[in-house]
Design a protein around this motif. Structure first.
Motif, mmCIF file in Angstrom:
data_model
loop_
_atom_site.group_PDB
_atom_site.id
_atom_site.type_symbol
_atom_site.label_atom_id
_atom_site.label_comp_id
_atom_site.label_asym_id
_atom_site.label_seq_id
_atom_site.Cartn_x
_atom_site.Cartn_y
_atom_site.Cartn_z
ATOM 1 N N SER A 251 -21.228 5.723 20.862
ATOM 2 C CA SER A 251 -21.700 7.068 21.163
ATOM 3 C C SER A 251 -22.510 7.587 19.982
ATOM 4 N N PRO A 252 -23.485 8.496 20.207
ATOM 5 C CA PRO A 252 -24.307 9.000 19.096
ATOM 6 C C PRO A 252 -23.490 9.683 18.008
ATOM 7 N N GLU A 253 -22.352 10.271 18.414
ATOM 8 C CA GLU A 253 -21.542 10.987 17.433
ATOM 9 C C GLU A 253 -20.375 10.141 16.911
ATOM 10 N N ALA A 254 -20.378 8.823 17.150
ATOM 11 C CA ALA A 254 -19.249 7.969 16.776
ATOM 12 C C ALA A 254 -18.961 8.031 15.282
ATOM 13 N N ALA A 255 -20.002 7.991 14.451
ATOM 14 C CA ALA A 255 -19.789 8.008 13.000
ATOM 15 C C ALA A 255 -19.122 9.304 12.572
ATOM 16 N N ALA A 256 -19.573 10.440 13.136
ATOM 17 C CA ALA A 256 -18.968 11.725 12.787
ATOM 18 C C ALA A 256 -17.534 11.803 13.292
ATOM 19 N N GLN A 257 -17.269 11.213 14.455
ATOM 20 C CA GLN A 257 -15.902 11.182 14.971
ATOM 21 C C GLN A 257 -14.979 10.442 14.010
ATOM 22 N N GLN A 258 -15.438 9.287 13.526
ATOM 23 C CA GLN A 258 -14.597 8.506 12.623
ATOM 24 C C GLN A 258 -14.432 9.222 11.285
ATOM 25 N N PHE B 7 -21.309 17.519 16.444
ATOM 26 C CA PHE B 7 -19.883 17.229 16.615
ATOM 27 C C PHE B 7 -19.073 17.878 15.486
ATOM 28 N N THR B 8 -19.577 17.760 14.251
ATOM 29 C CA THR B 8 -18.888 18.377 13.122
ATOM 30 C C THR B 8 -18.759 19.882 13.322
ATOM 31 N N SER C 176 -18.689 21.474 16.030
ATOM 32 C CA SER C 176 -17.757 21.777 17.121
ATOM 33 C C SER C 176 -16.315 21.793 16.631
ATOM 34 N N LEU C 177 -16.044 21.079 15.538
ATOM 35 C CA LEU C 177 -14.690 21.039 14.979
ATOM 36 C C LEU C 177 -14.419 22.194 14.034
ATOM 37 N N THR C 178 -15.480 22.711 13.408
ATOM 38 C CA THR C 178 -15.312 23.669 12.317
ATOM 39 C C THR C 178 -15.719 25.090 12.684
ATOM 40 N N GLY C 179 -16.093 25.306 13.931
ATOM 41 C CA GLY C 179 -16.546 26.634 14.314
ATOM 42 C C GLY C 179 -17.959 26.934 13.875
ATOM 43 N N GLY C 180 -18.760 25.894 13.694
ATOM 44 C CA GLY C 180 -20.176 26.088 13.372
ATOM 45 C C GLY C 180 -20.581 25.672 11.983
ATOM 46 N N SER C 181 -19.641 25.249 11.148
ATOM 47 C CA SER C 181 -19.952 24.875 9.773
ATOM 48 C C SER C 181 -20.172 23.376 9.645
ATOM 49 N N LEU C 182 -21.048 22.995 8.730
ATOM 50 C CA LEU C 182 -21.230 21.589 8.388
ATOM 51 C C LEU C 182 -20.417 21.206 7.150
ATOM 52 N N ARG C 183 -19.691 22.156 6.611
ATOM 53 C CA ARG C 183 -18.860 21.899 5.428
ATOM 54 C C ARG C 183 -17.488 21.444 5.904
ATOM 55 N N ILE C 184 -17.388 20.168 6.213
ATOM 56 C CA ILE C 184 -16.142 19.631 6.754
ATOM 57 C C ILE C 184 -15.115 19.388 5.653
ATOM 58 N N LEU C 185 -15.569 19.364 4.403
ATOM 59 C CA LEU C 185 -14.671 19.194 3.256
ATOM 60 C C LEU C 185 -14.988 20.250 2.205
ATOM 61 N N ASP C 186 -13.962 20.853 1.614
ATOM 62 C CA ASP C 186 -14.162 21.722 0.453
ATOM 63 C C ASP C 186 -14.146 20.844 -0.788
ATOM 64 N N ALA C 187 -15.180 20.014 -0.902
ATOM 65 C CA ALA C 187 -15.283 19.038 -1.983
ATOM 66 C C ALA C 187 -16.618 19.212 -2.694
#
Length: 441
Positions: free
Chosen positions: A216-223, A98-99, A101-112
């Motif tokens: 849903s399996p991706e609920a945590a990532a959605q939140q 799910f992550t 799908s939001l970032t274009g293939g990256s798991l780096r959802i934060l630049d942190a």
């Protein structure tokens, strides 16, 4: 799910693996810490496969975690778009997909910082590293003490208080401190409180957002992503304001940071800093403060000792950090083959660093399952170790020391007054509630 046996170790039973990997396993601390103990005694470095998750090495011993943490070039933290990149914050496979799908293939959802590796990690950490040093924090001590006294006066009263210490006190004091130092207006603190609870409550049914697909399996990532999106919306205005009109606050230091070429860092790096400070800078300290009151209620003789000898307060702070260890885990990924404590780690393997377990390691701590406010030495790794050691550790220790200096002398008695619960999470969390009777002088 199948457990993978390592040399000279017992296979890790499915129920032990699930207790540790799954968020719901963390809602029962008795079973969780028994599972940690089983690992340390029987298979301290073993690989498991839990349905829905990538295979993981469970790293339960203090020395092994330190060996991993001091070598970021071998055990990487950063998520990215490259094939095989991982998420340093454990999610299930559906959440990672799910992550991406939001970032274009990256798991780096934060630049942190938790998502970065050196040298990028070093450069971004240097943006505010000096601000977080103990010498720099001295000028804030009087302000924090004033905020501690204000919190006690506003939220507690002389005589008997029957309260939920978590929700009536502990959540508010650290939030108010970090937001005041940060530069967030006090009227915006309720919004920050709500987003923080969303951010760290991704796997807790009691903290689920209305815009998340329940169960849903991706609920945590959605939140997780929804909370980040809301943080971004708030902090975008923050960045623009500080760049136009700089102030004497931490937000300005971060928003106005520039790269070597003289250009501002992209806003996403400021967002990453702001989200990390607003969440980890608040929630972990409130969890630790709540655990301290619980243990002092259970051990009134230790409360009396620290009241009679305030020089013990820094040791109390260290012991409750070890005891609570509110950051339960981060994951790392092997960049090459490596032999760790006799086990062959292969390139691409993921490792789950179990800080709570390491802080109960009998090889490091005598009688680790007992709370001892004067424990010395106390080589806990509640803040991690190595380059990724928490940059905010000195702020957290200062906040805790000051609130104990202000609150403990006023406590006539404290006792538990009901059932306590913990947040259902395998990442960052602690007590969800703590009913107590607190009598103040």
């Amino acid at each position: 799910m199948a457990a993978i046996k390592t040399a000279d170790s017992r296979p890790i039973p499915d129920d032990i693996a699930r207790q540790i990997v799954l968020p719901e396993g963390h809602s029962d601390e008795n079973l969780l810490f028994a599972a940690y103990r089983w690992l340390r005694e029987n298979n301290p470095l073993g690989q498991v496969r839990v349905e829905g998750y990538d295979p993981l090495w469970l790293v339960s011993k203090h020395a092994d975690i330190m060996e991993i943490e001091r070598q970021p070039e071998i055990f990487t933290s950063g998520g990215g778009v490259q094939p095989g990149s991982h998420n340093p914050i454990l999610q299930n496979q559906a959440g990672d997909e799910f992550t991406k799908s939001l970032t274009g293939g990256s798991l780096r959802i934060l630049d942190a910082l938790p998502y970065l590796d050196p040298p990028e990690h070093t450069a971004v950490k240097d943006i505010a590293n000096d601000w977080f040093r103990p010498a720099s924090l001295k000028k804030w001590e009087d302000i924090i003490r004033g905020l501690a006294r204000e919190a006690i006066g506003k939220r507690l009263r002389e005589g008997e208080n029957e309260i939920d210490f978590v929700n009536d006190f502990a959540l508010f004091y650290p939030l108010h401190v970090i937001m005041s130092l940060f530069g967030v207006p006090e009227e915006d603190e309720p919004r920050m409180m709500a987003l923080t609870q969303d951010f760290f409550g991704t796997s807790d049914p009691d903290a689920q957002r209305a815009d998340v697909e329940a169960l849903s399996p991706e609920a945590a990532a959605q939140q997780w992503s929804a909370a980040i999106r809301d943080f971004y919306a708030y902090f975008d205005v923050f960045v623009e304001e500080r760049r136009k009109e700089p102030r004497d606050d931490l937000a300005t230091i971060i928003a106005c940071a520039k790269k070597e070429d003289g250009e501002f860092y992209p806003k996403e790096f400021a967002y990453g800093w702001f989200v990390a400070i607003s969440t980890a800078g608040h929630d972990t300290t409130s969890s630790t403060l709540s655990s301290a009151l619980e243990q002092l209620a259970i051990h009134p003789e230790q409360l009396k000792r620290v009241q009679q000898d305030p020089s013990l307060i820094p040791h109390l702070v260290n012991e409750v950090l070890r005891w609570a260890s509110p950051v339960k885990q981060f994951t790392r990924q092997a960049a090459r083959d490596y032999t760790l404590n006799g086990s062959e780690i292969k390139k691409g393997d993921r490792l789950m660093l179990l800080y709570q377990s390491a802080n109960r390691d009998v090889d490091v701590f005598e009688d680790p399952d007992s709370f001892q406010l004067d424990r010395r030495p106390n080589k806990h790794i509640a803040f991690g170790y190595g380059p990724h050691m928490c940059i905010g550790q000195h702020v957290a220790k200062l906040e805790l020391r000051i609130i104990f200096e202000e609150l403990l002398p006023r406590i006539k008695s404290v006792e538990l007054a009901g059932e306590r619960k913990v947040v259902q999470t395998n990442f960052v969390g602690g007590l969800k509630n703590l009913p107590i009777r607190l009598e103040l002088w």
